[in-house]
Design a protein around this motif. Structure first.
Motif, PDB file in Angstrom:
ATOM      1  N   LEU A  15      35.987  73.834  56.362  1.00 52.59           N
ATOM      2  CA  LEU A  15      36.222  72.490  55.858  1.00 52.59           C
ATOM      3  C   LEU A  15      37.702  72.213  55.630  1.00 52.59           C
ATOM      4  CD1 LEU A  15      33.292  72.239  53.315  1.00 52.59           C
ATOM      5  CD2 LEU A  15      33.590  70.869  55.366  1.00 52.59           C
ATOM      6  N   ALA A  16      38.385  73.188  55.069  1.00 51.29           N
ATOM      7  CA  ALA A  16      39.743  72.936  54.629  1.00 51.29           C
ATOM      8  C   ALA A  16      40.787  73.300  55.676  1.00 51.29           C
ATOM      9  CB  ALA A  16      40.018  73.706  53.340  1.00 51.29           C
ATOM     10  N   VAL A  17      40.410  74.144  56.631  1.00 47.80           N
ATOM     11  CA  VAL A  17      41.402  74.560  57.624  1.00 47.80           C
ATOM     12  C   VAL A  17      40.998  74.117  59.031  1.00 47.80           C
ATOM     13  CG1 VAL A  17      42.672  76.490  58.612  1.00 47.80           C
ATOM     14  CG2 VAL A  17      41.995  76.551  56.204  1.00 47.80           C
ATOM     15  N   VAL A  18      39.843  74.606  59.479  1.00 47.79           N
ATOM     16  CA  VAL A  18      39.458  74.348  60.869  1.00 47.79           C
ATOM     17  C   VAL A  18      39.196  72.866  61.113  1.00 47.79           C
ATOM     18  CG1 VAL A  18      37.740  74.832  62.633  1.00 47.79           C
ATOM     19  CG2 VAL A  18      38.575  76.666  61.181  1.00 47.79           C
ATOM     20  N   ASN A  19      38.476  72.214  60.199  1.00 49.86           N
ATOM     21  CA  ASN A  19      38.196  70.795  60.387  1.00 49.86           C
ATOM     22  C   ASN A  19      39.470  69.966  60.429  1.00 49.86           C
ATOM     23  OD1 ASN A  19      35.631  69.756  60.818  1.00 49.86           O
ATOM     24  ND2 ASN A  19      34.950  70.502  58.831  1.00 49.86           N
ATOM     25  N   VAL A  20      40.399  70.298  59.541  1.00 46.77           N
ATOM     26  CA  VAL A  20      41.634  69.536  59.490  1.00 46.77           C
ATOM     27  C   VAL A  20      42.382  69.679  60.808  1.00 46.77           C
ATOM     28  CG1 VAL A  20      43.832  69.285  58.315  1.00 46.77           C
ATOM     29  CG2 VAL A  20      41.769  69.783  57.002  1.00 46.77           C
ATOM     30  N   GLU A  21      42.397  70.925  61.329  1.00 48.01           N
ATOM     31  CA  GLU A  21      43.093  71.147  62.588  1.00 48.01           C
ATOM     32  C   GLU A  21      42.346  70.530  63.755  1.00 48.01           C
ATOM     33  OE1 GLU A  21      45.946  72.245  62.912  1.00 48.01           O
ATOM     34  OE2 GLU A  21      46.358  73.159  60.960  1.00 48.01           O
ATOM     35  N   ALA A  22      41.029  70.644  63.736  1.00 44.24           N
ATOM     36  CA  ALA A  22      40.244  70.220  64.896  1.00 44.24           C
ATOM     37  C   ALA A  22      40.033  68.719  64.905  1.00 44.24           C
ATOM     38  CB  ALA A  22      38.904  70.937  64.903  1.00 44.24           C
ATOM     39  N   PHE A  23      39.682  68.153  63.764  1.00 43.16           N
ATOM     40  CA  PHE A  23      39.305  66.737  63.750  1.00 43.16           C
ATOM     41  C   PHE A  23      40.296  65.880  62.984  1.00 43.16           C
ATOM     42  CE2 PHE A  23      35.299  69.260  63.484  1.00 43.16           C
ATOM     43  CZ  PHE A  23      34.962  69.137  64.818  1.00 43.16           C
ATOM     44  N   GLY A  24      41.076  66.489  62.115  1.00 42.41           N
ATOM     45  CA  GLY A  24      42.045  65.711  61.367  1.00 42.41           C
ATOM     46  C   GLY A  24      41.517  65.209  60.045  1.00 42.41           C
ATOM     47  N   TRP A  25      40.390  65.693  59.604  1.00 42.44           N
ATOM     48  CA  TRP A  25      39.945  65.263  58.277  1.00 42.44           C
ATOM     49  C   TRP A  25      39.530  66.459  57.439  1.00 42.44           C
ATOM     50  CZ3 TRP A  25      36.917  62.860  62.404  1.00 42.44           C
ATOM     51  CH2 TRP A  25      35.771  63.564  62.726  1.00 42.44           C
ATOM     52  N   ARG A  26      39.749  66.280  56.146  1.00 43.89           N
ATOM     53  CA  ARG A  26      39.390  67.342  55.219  1.00 43.89           C
ATOM     54  C   ARG A  26      38.255  66.828  54.357  1.00 43.89           C
ATOM     55  NH1 ARG A  26      43.356  71.138  51.833  1.00 43.89           N
ATOM     56  NH2 ARG A  26      41.768  72.247  50.666  1.00 43.89           N
ATOM     57  N   LEU A  27      37.239  67.665  54.183  1.00 41.79           N
ATOM     58  CA  LEU A  27      36.050  67.196  53.474  1.00 41.79           C
ATOM     59  C   LEU A  27      35.874  67.974  52.179  1.00 41.79           C
ATOM     60  CD1 LEU A  27      33.871  67.326  56.646  1.00 41.79           C
ATOM     61  CD2 LEU A  27      34.524  65.229  55.507  1.00 41.79           C
ATOM     62  N   PRO A  28      35.418  67.313  51.138  1.00 40.17           N
ATOM     63  CA  PRO A  28      35.102  68.036  49.917  1.00 40.17           C
ATOM     64  C   PRO A  28      33.884  68.914  50.158  1.00 40.17           C
ATOM     65  CG  PRO A  28      34.425  65.747  49.722  1.00 40.17           C
ATOM     66  CD  PRO A  28      35.154  65.872  51.026  1.00 40.17           C
ATOM     67  N   MET A  29      33.903  70.137  49.580  1.00 37.86           N
ATOM     68  CA  MET A  29      32.793  71.062  49.826  1.00 37.86           C
ATOM     69  C   MET A  29      31.649  70.812  48.848  1.00 37.86           C
ATOM     70  SD  MET A  29      33.083  75.099  50.396  1.00 37.86           S
ATOM     71  CE  MET A  29      32.299  76.185  49.253  1.00 37.86           C
ATOM     72  N   GLN A  30      30.463  70.747  49.389  1.00 37.83           N
ATOM     73  CA  GLN A  30      29.278  70.669  48.537  1.00 37.83           C
ATOM     74  C   GLN A  30      28.446  71.916  48.801  1.00 37.83           C
ATOM     75  OE1 GLN A  30      27.364  66.964  49.564  1.00 37.83           O
ATOM     76  NE2 GLN A  30      29.286  65.852  49.435  1.00 37.83           N
TER      77      GLN A  30
END
Lengths: 351, 800, 227
Positions: free
Chosen positions: B741-756
């Motif tokens: 969520l905090a690393v791969v998503n930001v790099e891959a898609f450009g968004w960071r999501l809060p973890m649930q």
């Protein structure tokens, strides 16, 4: 020359043939040339979108400052998909440009395609200009004079370019019956007139460097909608210049059975013409050479008994092959016999 | 001799078909998952290449405007009339509710040969191609799929990318409403004697790219798939290793006998190698078939994912590539060789005359556990360092890899320490024995348990990521789709009439207008937003300056989406270029999920001034929720508007959620497969151990423990180990989710999501792993319960 | 001695032990003529099994020389030793028992096939003689101990070896079965004219062979008696 309209359509794509298979015989929706035409200049110098095909066809026999002989060609073909014109991408008018320079040992050719309606190619009557990309035939005539009496001409290929100034020394001449030129026994015809009296100066830019040239040139204007007889497979067209300033235009349309339909126009130095019907002109192929994998006759015996003309022509370069999407032979010739002189020969339909 | 040797070796498999099945299954599964993922990747990449090739993108430079706007027709004509060989392309898209078709309009009269594509060969009706209504060349797959309405005649042709149509530029102009070329293709050879192209135009010349924009955008997704494939391959190899280990262990005595009877060691090894390769080749072939089937089954999902996340179109079908099959087979052989190497080596070193009873390969491994623990610590530290200092997607995956491998290596240490502790606490001698014996078993089971750990952790990580994404996405949809009705018109004229008609019938009619631009050198979009409470109250801003809305609507600032913000590492207040003439400071950042490209929002008035040609045909309409359906019907009745242009909020949400679910369907499927493979690995390992454990169990039996109790203990032990593994997989899985969520998503898609977190899922996984353990352990336990006493006695008679 | 078929000369062998090397054989001389049957007796740990292993080229002595049919074992590689075993020696060892995944018939022909001299008639005769007719299609685990040992004997003889090495061939069998099996072995050895070197701790059984040698603490303690 009539195969060119097929060429024009074919050349748009290697696969264009099917939709136009019926073209030779019908002309749905398009205007059809009628006998006893009345031309209206300058507007008839411009395009006729109601007709299916049309061209501005110029050939020049040239001599270089280097003492060598040259030939040059500049052609703009127009082909209509529908008898109308409009602005934008959808305009159904297609254009094809061919340009060539011939020397004794080389023949350079180039081709351009474009659609009308967006300004990339087209023709206007007033002021006169016919163009495709940066190739242009532009009137430089003085106000009041016929637009074709002076022209400036440019073209450019991958390895050559040229720029020429043309000055007419005689009037326009009209072929057939006052410009109504019959092309077959069945009556197919076109509107056909020429300006055969140009004197030319210009520069040919060739791979070996630029050459200044002078010479003569001949402009053909022709348009029609139903030009080809289904049985005609090709055509041999001659334009000849005689020492006394007279000119001859003659062509033979080869029928599939082996017979030939001929037509000729004798042009006096002052532009007076005599039109000769089928059979008056006799064309006999003499020697053939292998050109681009085909056998093409590059020496001809040309006879017009009425004018006591009996000559043999030979090509400046027998390999004057137009390697364009529709290929044909076009190049300068010399002739000897009852008369001596230079001219241009075009041969189509040699498969 | 070799033949006789082979015969007697193969007789083992005939007598142990279950073991053979396990080996074949392991090899086939490893091959299948790995090669299946490779097939999917290859197909998608080939499809991107095809898409690029259609326009000669792969080989031709192009001219385009720096701001991404279309090239004015007059610029094109000027270049042609100056003699340059350039050819126009109009590229656009036709959309309806459930279909979109990319339109690529070329000018066959000027297009360089490389750009014409294979589609223009053959018997095409060119008159129809050039004249209205024109023809669309599409692939057979596209022609069969859902398509927007009111298209010209379709002609099927090969070599056209999916969901795309190749057509004449005039047809493209008509369909997209765009008369200016999107860009110009430049012929490789220009006529002689012309000045360089850069002197003749202000347009930007870009050289052909090795990889297309789409290929770059989707890299992360394919990396993701590859990681999953690799994980599955590794897990499959665990099975192979276990099965081969078992087969060698069981045949140890036979190998000795064969050698004593005069079979040279070299011949024995050759025969074994031949045997394993034959099995590997056959299993590999089965695996390739299975992999192809898996890939074909997943392909529609992958196509959906790529479309949903990136707007990239790949066909939902798979073509068979022999090169792929051969490389998959080679991978299988290499994998089999790796899994066999240890067993072969042991066979080669096996003395002819040592005692015949099998020596569990686990026993001497006590020392390795310590070194594994140290390796795990090193990997954890590396993971932290990469997290701290690394950049980019590859670093993100490196963090994941080190974390997972570290956790896997940690597992035996964790279990040993735990069992030691329990053993010391307990007083009951039997329980003490059970703990000690379980601890002794750990090295033998550790590979299988590691496989289970990896599968569980991946499962927890990915499902936490997807769940978090889903929760955030749904909340975001509610904010973003604040208006009740979204209406589109056929053209601007109808749009004006529609707006006038709607004004008295609704609370607000808000224009939606956008145009394609290049934002910081990549394709993006600019929207014009009208000043209204709908946006001020609802728009999902992640961060903003205090006066963001006022400055936005005053035309003094811009809002950008999170993707752009993160990709370019921008900051609030920083200026960004909107057009050649306009640069605005960033006043706010909003979340924009499911969109791969950059986006900016400027005030509506400023937008109209900057892009007067962008057509205004869409509106968001605010009405009381209960009135929305009636108003929608009224619009359809009053105006000749296609149904799909009038949609209410609920429809769009449903559609968006469908796209979302589609997007993660593949991930889910791979997850389940990996877990299944891990279960199998556990089964094979337990089977292997079971046959080796008789010497350890026989004395316990002899001193008075019934076989039934021993069998039940075996079962309980497996359950205990699985439960402990699950317990360790929780923190690992959550760490994995956090990295995703905090690393791969930001790099891959450009968004960071809060973890649930979703504890219910964990319990489900615990249940699953226990079931897997019970299934895996019950067969060996059952066998143990039924082992004839004579077999147990043999243990003693063979001891020397 | 010149005509002897198996020559063992001053062979010594020791194994590593926890307190340094343990000498198992200390200069053993032994020879066996072709067709001769020799019983090797001794206490547990006297080195008789080790001597048999050395004679079978399964292991190599620390010093001394072993020759079979004129071939010196020293210096032979694994492949040559293996060839020697499959072509000249028949083993009836408990340790090298049957291959569990092969049928009785396949086990019997295994060595002969490896040696490339499988003879179906001979195998059939051996099956007949050893009373294994009813079980040829069974697997070893389905046989009794006596049956398994008879299969091992058949396997050793089917390859037509020049020398049979047997290590307690009746050790796991009751007395009656053991006697039967040994009788069969001796009969068949006599028929094929093979030599037999048999380890046993039973003097009763040893006496049925043509010669007996006693091994004690790694040395030949008592030379031949009966012959």
């Amino acid at each position: 020359m009539f195969r060119f309209l097929l060429a024009l359509l074919l050349s748009a794509s290697p696969a264009l043939s099917q939709g136009f298979a019926g073209l030779g015989t019908t002309a749905e929706g398009f205007a059809v040339p009628q006998p006893d035409p009345v031309f209206d200049f300058p507007s008839d110098h411009g395009p006729h979108p109601a007709y299916r095909i049309e061209w501005w066809y110029l050939t020049a026999t040239l001599s270089g400052a280097d003492g060598r002989d040259y030939g040059a060609q500049w052609t703009l073909f127009r082909s209509a998909l529908a008898p109308e014109t409009s602005q934008g991408w959808e305009a159904p008018q297609l254009f094809m440009g061919h340009a060539a320079v011939t020397t004794a040992d080389a023949h350079y050719s180039a081709e351009r395609l474009a659609r009308g309606g967006i300004g990339q190619a087209g023709a206007t009557a007033e002021p006169f200009e016919a163009w495709i990309d940066d190739w242009a035939m532009t009137s430089t005539a003085a106000e009041g004079a016929d637009a074709y009496s002076a022209l400036s001409l440019t073209a450019r290929g991958d390895v050559f370019s040229y720029a020429m100034e043309l000055q007419a020394t005689g009037p326009l001449v009209f072929h057939g019956q006052d410009g109504y030129s019959v092309k077959s026994a069945e009556g197919q015809a076109s509107y056909y007139y020429s300006q055969p009296f140009y004197e030319v100066t210009g520069i040919l830019d060739l791979p070996d460097g630029p050459v200044e040239v002078t010479g003569t040139a001949w402009l053909d204007r022709e348009w029609s909608s139903q030009p080809l007889s289904e049985t005609q497979e090709g055509w041999d067209w001659f334009s000849l210049q005689f020492a006394d300033g007279a000119r001859l235009m003659g062509f033979g349309l080869r029928e599939t059975g082996g017979s030939v339909y001929t037509s000729a126009t004798w042009i006096e130095p002052d532009g007076a013409t005599v039109a000769y019907p089928d059979g008056a002109l006799r064309l006999t192929p003499l020697a053939s050479v292998d050109v681009a994998g085909r056998t093409v006759p590059v020496e001809w015996r040309v006879e017009l008994p009425d004018r006591e003309l009996d000559i043999t022509t030979r090509a400046l370069n027998p390999q004057s092959w137009m390697d364009t999407s529709f290929a044909y032979w076009e190049g300068p010739i010399f002739f000897t016999g009852s008369h001596d002189g230079r001219g241009y020969l075009e041969m189509t339909g040699y498969e | 001799m070799l033949y006789s040797a082979l015969q007697s070796l193969f007789s083992h498999w005939r007598r142990q078909p279950g073991q053979l099945a396990m080996l074949v299954l392991g090899l086939a599964l490893a091959t299948a998952l790995w090669s299946g993922v490779q097939a999917i990747n290859a197909e998608a990449r080939a499809s991107y290449d095809r898409a690029a090739q259609t326009l000669g993108q792969d080989s031709l430079p192009r001219l385009s405007r720096a701001d991404g706007q279309p090239v004015p027709l007059s610029d094109y004509i000027a270049l042609r009339r100056a003699g340059y060989l350039v050819s126009p392309v109009i590229a656009g898209e036709v959309r309806s509710t459930n279909a979109r078709l990319r339109i690529q309009g070329i000018d066959p009269l000027t297009a360089p040969e490389a750009a014409q594509g294979p589609a223009l060969d053959g018997g095409l009706d060119l008159a129809a191609f050039f004249t209205a209504p024109g023809l669309l060349l599409v692939s057979p797959g596209t022609a069969a799929g859902p398509l927007p309405p009111d298209l010209p005649r379709l002609v099927e042709a090969d070599g056209i990318p999916p969901n795309a149509a190749l057509t004449d530029i005039s047809t493209a102009a008509r369909l997209t409403g765009q008369t200016d070329p999107s860009f110009l293709l430049v012929a490789p050879e220009q006529p002689r004697g012309l000045p360089p192209l850069s002197e003749a135009t202000d347009l930007v010349l870009s050289q052909p790219q090795e990889t297309s924009d789409i290929a770059r955008l989707t890299d992360s997704f394919h990396l993701n798939l590859t990681a999953f494939g690799l994980l599955s391959f590794a897990v499959g190899l665990f099975i192979v290793h276990a099965a081969i280990g078992l087969a060698f262990e069981q045949r140890r005595a036979s190998f000795r006998t064969l050698r004593a009877l005069g079979l040279p060691l070299r011949s024995l090894l050759t025969a074994l190698a031949l045997e394993i390769s034959t099995i590997a080749v056959l299993s590999g072939l089965a695996g390739i078939a299975l992999g192809y089937a898996i890939a074909a089954a997943l392909m529609p999902g992958v196509a959906g994912t790529l479309r949903g996340l990136y707007g990239a179109t790949v066909p939902g079908t798979l073509s068979f590539d022999p090169v792929w099959a051969i490389s998959a087979l080679v991978i299988t052989l290499l994998g089999a060789a790796a899994a066999t190497a240890q067993a072969m080596l042991r066979t080669a070193r096996m003395p002819l005359l040592s005692p015949a009873q099998p020596r569990a390969w686990a026993q001497a491994a006590g020392r390795t556990i310590r070194s594994q623990g140290i390796a795990a610590l090193v990997l954890f530290i590396a993971s932290g360092l990469i997290l701290q200092f690394g950049h980019g997607l590859v670093a993100g995956f490196a963090v994941l890899a080190t974390l997972l491998v570290g956790a896997a290596l940690m597992l035996p240490v964790f279990l040993t320490v735990l069992l030691n502790r329990v053993e010391k606490l307990t007083r009951a001698p039997f329980l003490q024995w059970v703990m000690a014996d379980t601890r002794q078993q750990i090295p033998g089971l550790s590979l299988a348990l590691m496989a289970l750990l990896l599968a569980l952790a991946a499962n927890i990580g990915v499902s936490t990521m997807v769940g978090s994404f889903r929760g955030t996405f749904l909340g975001w949809l509610d904010q973003r789709l604040a208006a009740e009705l979204y209406v589109g018109a056929r053209d601007e004229e109808q749009a004006i009439a529609l707006a006038e008609w709607l004004a008295p019938r609704s609370e607000a009619v808000l224009p939606i207008i956008s145009t394609d631009v290049r934002l910081l050198d990549l394709p993006g979009e600019v929207f014009g937003m009208a000043d209204h409470a709908t946006y001020r109250d609802n728009w999902p801003l992640l961060s903003a300056t205090p006066d963001a809305w006022d400055r936005l609507f005053a035309g003094e600032a811009v809002l950008i989406n999170e993707q752009l913000f993160r990709r370019e590492a921008l900051a609030l207040g920083q200026e960004i270029v909107i057009t050649d003439d306009l640069t605005l400071p960033i006043a706010g950042v909003y979340s924009d999920y499911g969109n791969p490209s950059g986006q900016a929002i400027i005030g509506f008035d400023l937008f109209r001034a900057l892009f007067p040609d962008a057509p205004l045909t869409r509106f968001a309409v605010r009405v009381p929720t209960e009135d929305a359906p009636d108003l929608a019907s009224a619009i359809r009745e009053t105006f000749d508007v296609p149904t799909e242009l009038v949609r209410n909020q609920a429809q769009i949400k449903r559609f968006s959620i469908e796209v979302f679910e589609q997007t993660f369907r593949v991930t889910g499927a791979l997850n389940v497969l990996t877990l299944g493979v891990a279960g199998l690995a556990l089964l094979t390992s337990l089977l292997t151990l079971a046959s080796l454990r008789l010497p350890q169990l026989a004395p316990v039996w002899a001193i008075g423990t019934p076989r039934k109790v021993l069998a039940r203990t075996e079962l309980a032990r497996s359950i205990l180990l699985a439960a402990l593994t699950w317990a360790l997989s929780l923190p690992v899985g959550l760490a994995l989710a956090w990295v995703l969520l905090a690393v791969v998503n930001v790099e891959a898609f450009g968004w960071r999501l809060p973890m649930q977190v979703f504890p219910a899922d964990w319990v489900k996984l615990l249940g699953l792993s226990l079931v897997a353990a019970v299934l895996a352990a019950s067969l060996p336990s059952l066998r143990l319960a039924r082992t004839p006493p004579a077999r147990l006695l043999q243990v003693f008679s063979q001891e020397r | 001695m010149v005509n002897s078929f198996l020559n063992i000369e001053s062979v010594s062998k020791s194994y590593p032990g926890s307190d340094g090397p343990v000498s198992v054989l200390r200069g053993v001389d032994l020879s066996l003529a072709a067709g001769e049957t020799l019983a090797l007796t001794g206490e547990s740990g006297s080195g008789k099994s080790t001597l048999l292993h050395l004679a079978a080229a399964l292991d190599a002595p620390d010093s001394g020389s072993i020759r079979l049919d004129g071939v010196e074992f020293a210096g032979l590689g694994d492949s040559d030793r293996a060839a020697l075993r499959r072509e000249k020696i028949g083993l009836v060892f408990q340790q090298f028992n049957l291959v569990p995944s092969l049928t009785v018939a396949a086990n019997i022909s295994l060595q002969a096939r490896l040696a490339g001299r499988h003879d179906a008639d001979l195998s059939a005769r051996l099956v007949e003689r050893l009373g294994l007719n009813a079980v040829v299609d069974r697997y070893p685990e389905q046989l009794s101990g006596g049956q398994q040992q008879r299969v091992a004997i058949a396997r050793a003889l089917a390859a037509r070896p020049a020398l049979i090495l047997a290590d307690e061939p009746t050790g796991n069998l009751d007395e009656a079965t053991g006697d039967t099996v040994l009788s069969l072995l001796l009969d068949l050895v006599a028929e094929t004219n093979a030599g037999l070197l048999m380890v046993t701790h039973s003097t009763r059984l040893a006496d049925r062979l043509s010669r007996r040698v006693h091994l004690s603490q790694g040395r030949i303690a008592m030379p031949a008696s009966a012959a």
